[in-house]
Scaffold this motif. Structure first.
Motif, PDB file in Angstrom:
ATOM      1  N   LEU A 308      68.843 108.715  -2.150  1.00 47.16           N
ATOM      2  CA  LEU A 308      68.228 107.792  -3.109  1.00 47.16           C
ATOM      3  C   LEU A 308      69.009 106.480  -3.251  1.00 47.16           C
ATOM      4  O   LEU A 308      68.537 105.554  -3.908  1.00 47.16           O
ATOM      5  N   ASP A 309      70.191 106.423  -2.636  1.00 49.03           N
ATOM      6  CA  ASP A 309      71.067 105.250  -2.732  1.00 49.03           C
ATOM      7  C   ASP A 309      71.379 104.909  -4.196  1.00 49.03           C
ATOM      8  O   ASP A 309      71.116 103.813  -4.678  1.00 49.03           O
ATOM      9  N   VAL A 310      71.928 105.900  -4.895  1.00 45.32           N
ATOM     10  CA  VAL A 310      72.310 105.706  -6.296  1.00 45.32           C
ATOM     11  C   VAL A 310      73.766 106.132  -6.483  1.00 45.32           C
ATOM     12  O   VAL A 310      74.331 106.838  -5.637  1.00 45.32           O
ATOM     13  N   ARG A 311      74.348 105.702  -7.595  1.00 50.53           N
ATOM     14  CA  ARG A 311      75.714 106.121  -7.907  1.00 50.53           C
ATOM     15  C   ARG A 311      75.768 106.675  -9.318  1.00 50.53           C
ATOM     16  O   ARG A 311      75.106 106.164 -10.222  1.00 50.53           O
ATOM     17  N   PRO A 312      76.568 107.715  -9.527  1.00 52.44           N
ATOM     18  CA  PRO A 312      76.657 108.309 -10.858  1.00 52.44           C
ATOM     19  C   PRO A 312      77.600 107.536 -11.768  1.00 52.44           C
ATOM     20  O   PRO A 312      78.447 106.766 -11.288  1.00 52.44           O
TER      21      PRO A 312
END
Length: 362
Positions: A308-312
């Protein structure tokens, strides 16, 4: 709520409010970008709330609980009875997520979507904060058949939809979906391996704390199940039907409803991420309504972040589930809003801007 994207109307993000929030960030008394992720949190929320200075006042936590037929294959360190015991613990306020919800002034409820035993029928004393939306006494063992029927999927998703409606009626401005279900990391890992097209061996974690032999067994169970159902898994929702769980389906329904109604989602660990992955495959615009609370130590979650190309927001080496990692992110999200709203601008503080900013602005 089904496979047809045309039926989904994801609410548009307010891009003008986001632009204004970006503009405000550029004027605050700090070097540009120096607050890192806190800046992007405030900007994302501005787009959700249509306000230059958003705020979080009413977080909401719903934990969906259900059992898994796949637990019969010995894929967990705990017996299935733990699911119903934990439902009682949630109701009594003794679980990690209930402590965190209380500390964050968040509304809390636990929803029985498919626990093996109906705990609401035990004795005459009602269980506080427990809502019964039972679809079945757990999902089927997906090593032998599909985890659920289409009707079960629909009903479980509807339980998630109803939870978000309750949250909105109470004025919620942030939604966390937690989960409880012995065997659910097996389900989540199967979903993630299939949709992200990654090898099961690379993403199976220790879940509830299984040892190395159990982990090898878990890998074989998931690989075999994916082989069995391969021909039927032609869409994200069919992947969920074949190898999912009722509480994962409820999370999918909840996240879709949040995105349709415009309610900020904070996604929890690997099981919640499996649900978020399905939602983003079915309705890609829904990703804009999601924040990812924390990075767990379950490797399958990394596959979702990459896909998803996300960062937490946080990394605390957690692997509890329940919504606990997402709840830990609430204070950070609130601080991001406060900094964005309450820091002085260069003009207000009478502070000289950097040469680069001066050149850019005038």
């Amino acid at each position: 709520m089904n496979d047809h994207n045309s039926c989904l109307e994801i609410k548009a993000i307010d891009t003008l409010a986001q632009q204004n929030a970006i503009q405000r960030q550029s004027q605050l008394t700090k070097p540009p970008g120096s607050l890192g992720v806190l800046e992007s949190i405030a900007i994302q929320l501005a787009g959700h709330q249509g306000l230059v200075c958003p705020q979080i006042n009413r977080p909401w936590v719903t934990v969906f609980a259900a059992d898994h037929g796949i637990a019969n294959e010995g894929v967990s360190a705990f017996p299935a009875v733990v699911t119903q015991e934990m439902v009682k613990n949630f109701s009594a306020g003794g679980a990690a997520i209930t402590v965190l919800a209380k500390a964050n002034d968040a509304a809390f409820e636990v929803v029985d979507v498919g626990v093996l035993a109906d705990v609401t029928e035990e004795g005459k004393k009602p269980f506080p904060n427990l809502i019964s939306c039972r679809v079945a006494a757990g999902s089927f063992n997906f090593l032998h058949q599909a985890a659920m029927s289409n009707e079960m999927l629909y009903k479980a998703q509807n339980a998630g939809c109803l939870a978000v409606e309750r949250a909105l009626e109470q004025g919620a401005d942030l939604f966390i979906g937690g989960e409880m279900g012995i065997g659910n990391t097996t389900s989540a890992t199967a979903i993630i391996a299939q949709i992200c097209n990654v090898a099961v061996t690379d993403i199976v974690g220790i879940g509830t704390g299984i040892h190395s032999e159990q982990k090898l067994h878990k890998i074989k169970v998931i690989e075999r199940a994916l082989q069995i159902h391969q021909a039927d898994m032609t869409s994200p929702m069919q992947v969920l039907t074949c190898v999912g769980g009722l509480e994962i389906a409820a999370l999918v329904g909840a996240y879709l409803t949040c995105a349709e109604q415009g309610l900020t989602i904070v996604v929890d660990g690997v099981i919640a991420c499996a649900a978020a992955l399905i939602v983003c495959e079915v309705a890609p615009q829904a990703k804009g309504w999601m924040m990812f609370g924390h990075q767990s130590i379950e490797p399958a979650q990394q596959a979702v972040f990459h896909h998803l190309d996300v960062r937490p927001i946080l990394d605390l080496s957690m692997r509890l589930g329940e919504g606990s990692g997402a709840a830990m992110a609430i204070p950070v999200i609130k601080m991001a809003c406060l900094l964005h709203a309450q820091m002085a601008t260069f003009d207000e503080a009478g502070v000289s801007e950097s040469d680069e900013v001066m050149d850019k602005n005038g």
